[in-house]
Write a protein that holds these residues in place. Sequence first.
Motif, PDB file in Angstrom:
ATOM      1  N   PHE A 150       0.858  -1.195   0.000  1.00  0.00           N
ATOM      2  CA  PHE A 150       0.000   0.000   0.000  1.00  0.00           C
ATOM      3  C   PHE A 150       0.889   1.237   0.000  1.00  0.00           C
ATOM      4  CE2 PHE A 150      -3.198   2.763   2.342  1.00  0.00           C
ATOM      5  CZ  PHE A 150      -4.137   2.785   1.315  1.00  0.00           C
ATOM      6  N   THR A 151       1.690   1.377  -1.044  1.00  0.00           N
ATOM      7  CA  THR A 151       2.743   2.396  -1.093  1.00  0.00           C
ATOM      8  C   THR A 151       2.861   2.954  -2.509  1.00  0.00           C
ATOM      9  OG1 THR A 151       4.457   0.754  -1.633  1.00  0.00           O
ATOM     10  CG2 THR A 151       4.073   1.210   0.701  1.00  0.00           C
ATOM     11  N   THR A 152       3.657   4.012  -2.629  1.00  0.00           N
ATOM     12  CA  THR A 152       4.022   4.551  -3.924  1.00  0.00           C
ATOM     13  C   THR A 152       5.332   5.301  -3.780  1.00  0.00           C
ATOM     14  OG1 THR A 152       3.194   5.774  -5.855  1.00  0.00           O
ATOM     15  CG2 THR A 152       2.891   6.808  -3.696  1.00  0.00           C
ATOM     16  N   GLN A 153       5.937   5.652  -4.904  1.00  0.00           N
ATOM     17  CA  GLN A 153       7.171   6.432  -4.879  1.00  0.00           C
ATOM     18  C   GLN A 153       6.816   7.896  -4.662  1.00  0.00           C
ATOM     19  OE1 GLN A 153      10.448   5.247  -5.106  1.00  0.00           O
ATOM     20  NE2 GLN A 153      10.899   7.346  -4.483  1.00  0.00           N
ATOM     21  N   ILE A 170     -10.573   7.800   3.459  1.00  0.00           N
ATOM     22  CA  ILE A 170     -10.319   6.901   4.575  1.00  0.00           C
ATOM     23  C   ILE A 170     -11.465   6.976   5.577  1.00  0.00           C
ATOM     24  CG2 ILE A 170      -7.803   6.826   4.446  1.00  0.00           C
ATOM     25  CD1 ILE A 170      -7.652   9.224   6.231  1.00  0.00           C
ATOM     26  N   ALA A 171     -11.589   5.942   6.380  1.00  0.00           N
ATOM     27  CA  ALA A 171     -12.604   5.920   7.432  1.00  0.00           C
ATOM     28  C   ALA A 171     -12.010   5.292   8.677  1.00  0.00           C
ATOM     29  CB  ALA A 171     -13.832   5.127   6.990  1.00  0.00           C
ATOM     30  N   PRO A 174      -2.230   4.013   8.072  1.00  0.00           N
ATOM     31  CA  PRO A 174      -1.157   4.028   7.070  1.00  0.00           C
ATOM     32  C   PRO A 174      -1.103   5.329   6.294  1.00  0.00           C
ATOM     33  CG  PRO A 174      -2.996   2.714   6.283  1.00  0.00           C
ATOM     34  CD  PRO A 174      -3.290   3.049   7.717  1.00  0.00           C
ATOM     35  N   VAL A 175      -2.255   5.987   6.123  1.00  0.00           N
ATOM     36  CA  VAL A 175      -2.302   7.230   5.361  1.00  0.00           C
ATOM     37  C   VAL A 175      -1.640   8.373   6.126  1.00  0.00           C
ATOM     38  CG1 VAL A 175      -3.871   8.937   4.357  1.00  0.00           C
ATOM     39  CG2 VAL A 175      -4.291   6.504   4.018  1.00  0.00           C
ATOM     40  N   LEU A 176      -1.648   8.299   7.455  1.00  0.00           N
ATOM     41  CA  LEU A 176      -0.943   9.320   8.238  1.00  0.00           C
ATOM     42  C   LEU A 176       0.550   9.279   7.944  1.00  0.00           C
ATOM     43  CD1 LEU A 176      -1.099  11.534  10.402  1.00  0.00           C
ATOM     44  CD2 LEU A 176      -0.788   9.753  12.131  1.00  0.00           C
ATOM     45  N   PHE A 233      -5.188   6.930  -2.257  1.00  0.00           N
ATOM     46  CA  PHE A 233      -5.117   5.825  -1.301  1.00  0.00           C
ATOM     47  C   PHE A 233      -6.472   5.681  -0.622  1.00  0.00           C
ATOM     48  CE2 PHE A 233      -0.770   6.962  -2.002  1.00  0.00           C
ATOM     49  CZ  PHE A 233      -0.091   5.752  -1.938  1.00  0.00           C
ATOM     50  N   LEU A 234      -7.064   4.509  -0.736  1.00  0.00           N
ATOM     51  CA  LEU A 234      -8.374   4.228  -0.150  1.00  0.00           C
ATOM     52  C   LEU A 234      -8.206   3.170   0.913  1.00  0.00           C
ATOM     53  CD1 LEU A 234     -10.361   3.848  -3.518  1.00  0.00           C
ATOM     54  CD2 LEU A 234      -9.591   5.950  -2.396  1.00  0.00           C
ATOM     55  N   CYS A 235      -8.629   3.486   2.133  1.00  0.00           N
ATOM     56  CA  CYS A 235      -8.449   2.537   3.235  1.00  0.00           C
ATOM     57  C   CYS A 235      -9.629   2.630   4.192  1.00  0.00           C
ATOM     58  CB  CYS A 235      -7.151   2.814   3.977  1.00  0.00           C
ATOM     59  SG  CYS A 235      -6.696   1.522   5.147  1.00  0.00           S
ATOM     60  N   GLY A 236     -10.312   1.508   4.376  1.00  0.00           N
ATOM     61  CA  GLY A 236     -11.464   1.483   5.260  1.00  0.00           C
ATOM     62  C   GLY A 236     -12.305   0.259   5.000  1.00  0.00           C
ATOM     63  N   PRO A 237     -13.585   0.287   5.376  1.00  0.00           N
ATOM     64  CA  PRO A 237     -14.482  -0.846   5.146  1.00  0.00           C
ATOM     65  C   PRO A 237     -14.678  -1.117   3.654  1.00  0.00           C
ATOM     66  CG  PRO A 237     -15.416   0.709   6.735  1.00  0.00           C
ATOM     67  CD  PRO A 237     -14.230   1.377   6.117  1.00  0.00           C
ATOM     68  N   PHE A 238     -15.094  -2.331   3.347  1.00  0.00           N
ATOM     69  CA  PHE A 238     -15.241  -2.783   1.966  1.00  0.00           C
ATOM     70  C   PHE A 238     -16.118  -1.845   1.134  1.00  0.00           C
ATOM     71  CE2 PHE A 238     -17.581  -5.214  -1.256  1.00  0.00           C
ATOM     72  CZ  PHE A 238     -16.525  -5.759  -1.991  1.00  0.00           C
ATOM     73  N   GLU A 239     -17.303  -1.515   1.643  1.00  0.00           N
ATOM     74  CA  GLU A 239     -18.233  -0.698   0.862  1.00  0.00           C
ATOM     75  C   GLU A 239     -17.657   0.676   0.557  1.00  0.00           C
ATOM     76  OE1 GLU A 239     -22.064  -0.456   2.622  1.00  0.00           O
ATOM     77  OE2 GLU A 239     -22.533  -2.578   2.335  1.00  0.00           O
TER      78      GLU A 239
END
Length: 257
Positions: A119-122, A133-134, A140-142, A226-232
Amino acid sequence: MSVTLSTSKRKRPESHKLSVISVENLTDTSVAVTLAVPPSLREIFDFQPGQYITFRSVEDSGREAHRSYSLCSTPADLHERGVLRVGVKSIPSGTFSAYASEELQPGDTLEVLPPLGTFTTQLRPDSHIGAVIAGSGVTPVLSITAATLQLGGRVTLLYSNRTADTVMFSADLAKLQEQHGERLRVLHVRTREDASHPLLTGRLDAEKMAGILREFIDVRDVDDWFLCGPFELVVGARESLTAHGAGRIHTELFYVE
């Protein structure tokens, strides 16, 4: 002619004992755990923003248990101060999360496996990072946010929580905004109380997401999402971003244990 191919067994990652420096309350149901990494292990625990570490323990039954948590600190924190930091959200049926919230103390030691994750990028000084995010998906986004800002880039966060009191790392985000000004933009979505704008109030579904993108964010100005949280939330945000012409999109589902 016959050729016999042989493959060597992949060496199993080795865990290392790290000391707990602090256990900091973030909200009523979450803590931040900071670990000390001695100089001899800093190369082993070097990581990219967005990766995670795994805690190893042996349960009473003798079964080995592993729990993974994303790093919210930056590589600079590791190199300069020798620390790693993770956010842990507790639930009643949790195992490590309940232990971290209720029992873990400074001076305790934990067995930790080296960082992993894609879950990264350059990151670059001219990067513009966006995130949807939720809850504990902020962790990880922090790390990605702080590292991007340190390089001189920009970050736009769309962060959904029930209420203001349930926002993990609110103080960290406020400090980053104070330090970096307009290069960090945080749009707080509230699902159970009024937010700063009608579009930011209520459940972050596909319709609301589309409205937010039209009103607040130029999707094509963002290099990586970057998307991070519940599936929906992750699936809905990815569909909306794709429909609005977004470029690279990275996804991770968040589970609480």
